[in-house]
Design an enzyme around this catalytic site. Structure first.
Site, PDB file in Angstrom:
ATOM      1  N   CYS A   1      -1.508   8.858  -4.971  1.00  0.00           N
ATOM      2  CA  CYS A   1      -0.178   9.416  -5.255  1.00  0.00           C
ATOM      3  C   CYS A   1      -0.243  10.378  -6.436  1.00  0.00           C
ATOM      4  CB  CYS A   1       0.827   8.309  -5.581  1.00  0.00           C
ATOM      5  SG  CYS A   1       1.106   7.181  -4.205  1.00  0.00           S
TER       6      CYS A   1
ATOM      7  N   CYS B   1      -0.662   4.019  -7.954  1.00  0.00           N
ATOM      8  CA  CYS B   1      -1.383   4.514  -6.776  1.00  0.00           C
ATOM      9  C   CYS B   1      -2.133   5.800  -7.107  1.00  0.00           C
ATOM     10  CB  CYS B   1      -0.357   4.699  -5.647  1.00  0.00           C
ATOM     11  SG  CYS B   1      -0.762   5.897  -4.385  1.00  0.00           S
TER      12      CYS B   1
END
Ligand SMILES: [Zn+2]
Length: 150
Positions: free
Chosen positions: A68, A65
């Site tokens: 993230c 991600c």
């Protein structure tokens, strides 16, 4: 105050006046209040949340991600700015139990806990200062509400 060791999962009782003295786990010697995020496993998370009296802020993230990865340094910086909060990282791919229990639909998602109860959540990347401000204002209003109720 009770604190769960992020390394060996033992519950430690630390007198409140000793919290600022870098307390370590009585069982394994690992720091209990290190000003950095710690990774907690799916299996260890329920006990960690139930037995940690200090506020806990969880970052649900995943390796693949992109946002993230942008959140990670902000989360680390926030941990240094707010040593009174335990900063925890949960890899959502490796933690299907927690992801389901807390209904994590997008990542990064940040969950704030006080006394084992969720008191706030926020999805998406947030700068460190904003994250700390958000958490502290929720904790302050939660504390105020708790006092009115008792
Ligand atoms: Zn320990």
């Amino acid at each position: 105050m009770h604190l769960v060791c992020p390394t060996c999962n033992a519950t430690n009782r630390i007198p409140d006046e000793r919290l600022a003295d870098a307390p370590v786990c009585g069982k394994c010697g690992h720091a209990l209040m290190a000003a950095e995020p710690v990774a907690i496993s799916d299996q260890a998370l329920p006990k960690f949340l139930a037995n940690t009296e200090a506020p806990v802020l969880i970052d649900f993230w995943a390796e693949w991600c992109g946002p993230c990865r942008m959140m990670a340094p902000q989360f680390e910086a926030a941990a240094k700015q707010a040593p009174e909060i335990r900063f925890v990282k949960v890899d959502s791919d490796a933690a299907p139990g927690a992801s389901q229990r807390y209904g994590i639909r997008s990542i990064p998602t940040l969950l704030l806990f006080q006394g084992g109860k969720e008191i706030g959540r926020q999805s998406g990347v947030m700068p460190a200062a904003q994250l700390v401000g958000w958490a502290r204002s929720l904790l302050a209003s939660h504390e105020k509400a708790g006092k009115i109720n008792t």
